[in-house]
Design a protein around this motif. Sequence first.
Motif, PDB file in Angstrom:
ATOM      1  N   PRO A  74      -4.799  -2.331  -0.629  1.00  7.39           N
ATOM      2  CA  PRO A  74      -4.260  -1.145  -1.026  1.00  7.39           C
ATOM      3  C   PRO A  74      -5.678  -0.464  -1.605  1.00  7.39           C
ATOM      4  CG  PRO A  74      -2.773  -3.096  -1.579  1.00  7.39           C
ATOM      5  CD  PRO A  74      -4.000  -3.557  -0.898  1.00  7.39           C
TER       6      PRO A  74
ATOM      7  N   SER B 145       2.622   1.869  -3.407  1.00  4.33           N
ATOM      8  CA  SER B 145       1.748   2.227  -4.285  1.00  4.33           C
ATOM      9  C   SER B 145       1.346   3.825  -4.291  1.00  4.33           C
ATOM     10  CB  SER B 145       0.490   1.363  -4.293  1.00  4.33           C
ATOM     11  OG  SER B 145      -0.533   1.984  -5.115  1.00  4.33           O
ATOM     12  N   ARG B 146       1.250   4.146  -2.988  1.00  4.45           N
ATOM     13  CA  ARG B 146       0.738   5.441  -2.815  1.00  4.45           C
ATOM     14  C   ARG B 146       2.117   6.535  -3.160  1.00  4.45           C
ATOM     15  NH1 ARG B 146      -3.238   7.211   0.907  1.00  4.45           N
ATOM     16  NH2 ARG B 146      -1.992   8.751   1.601  1.00  4.45           N
TER      17      ARG B 146
ATOM     18  N   SER C 283       0.948  -1.236  -0.171  1.00  2.00           N
ATOM     19  CA  SER C 283       0.033  -0.030   0.023  1.00  2.00           C
ATOM     20  C   SER C 283       1.049   1.313   0.130  1.00  2.00           C
ATOM     21  CB  SER C 283      -0.986  -0.213   1.162  1.00  2.00           C
ATOM     22  OG  SER C 283      -1.933  -0.992   1.412  1.00  2.00           O
TER      23      SER C 283
END
Length: 277
Positions: free
Chosen positions: A150, A128-129, A125
């Motif tokens: 996520p 990805s952010r 997660s």
Amino acid sequence: MDLSVSVRQCEICGVEYDSASLPDVCPICADERQYLAEDRRQRWVDPADYTGRIEVLPAEPGLWSVRVGGGPGIDQQAKVIVTEAGNVMVEVPASMTNDAVEAVRALGPLRAIIASHPHMYGLQSLWSRALGDAVVYVSSLDREWLGLTPASVAFWDGEIELVPGVVASQPGGHFPGSSVVHWAGEDGAGVLLTGDTVAVNPDGESLAFMRSYPNRIPLSSSVVLRIADHLERYEFDRIYGNFGRAITHDASARLRSSAQRHAAWARGDYDELTGPG
């Protein structure tokens, strides 16, 4: 590094969890494929506390390794495949630094993140952010193991093209949704990233197929041959595992011979070599 998401991670496996709903014990580590701490106490750590170093190093043209020094987890190495259509991160580090994020960003836009199985979820997660909300692909068959879903998640089954020329599929085995990723490589000879679906042995020439590697639980001969049959859909000369080992040539033939060897031993074909009993 954006740590605004409320995240804690298991100290043993390094997988992320929602800090607002932590279980009493990490289910991934309590499963027979993994292991708990020796004292059986669950410890949750804050990703922001990591102070080690993460290196982003070339593995071959168009393929990079993300190597984490210390920290929580089982020390998996992520790979980043670089293509003209965007990049793909295969496996996810269990730690994160601003420098590492910048190094991955410098390789080009990240379009997809995919872990081969739950042990490799890491901090997916957060990565990805930090990298433009890259889509995190999770096998539908393994979604129950998510401790944190996520924001940019895509559940998938069967086979999927992550970016043009980079394909993932699910031979299963280690987990029901265990996945591999195929890429032609810049030389066109073919590269297979196998996670723990197929693991490169220390001899650098053969491969293993296990339900649990640390706890030495093998797969059956029929499942191993099924995995080998599945992988024959791809052309590949090289295999990269998720802990730094690789087979650098003739990987397709070595995979088939390794599967046949495993199946033969599991069937009892060589029992006479084990002693009188």
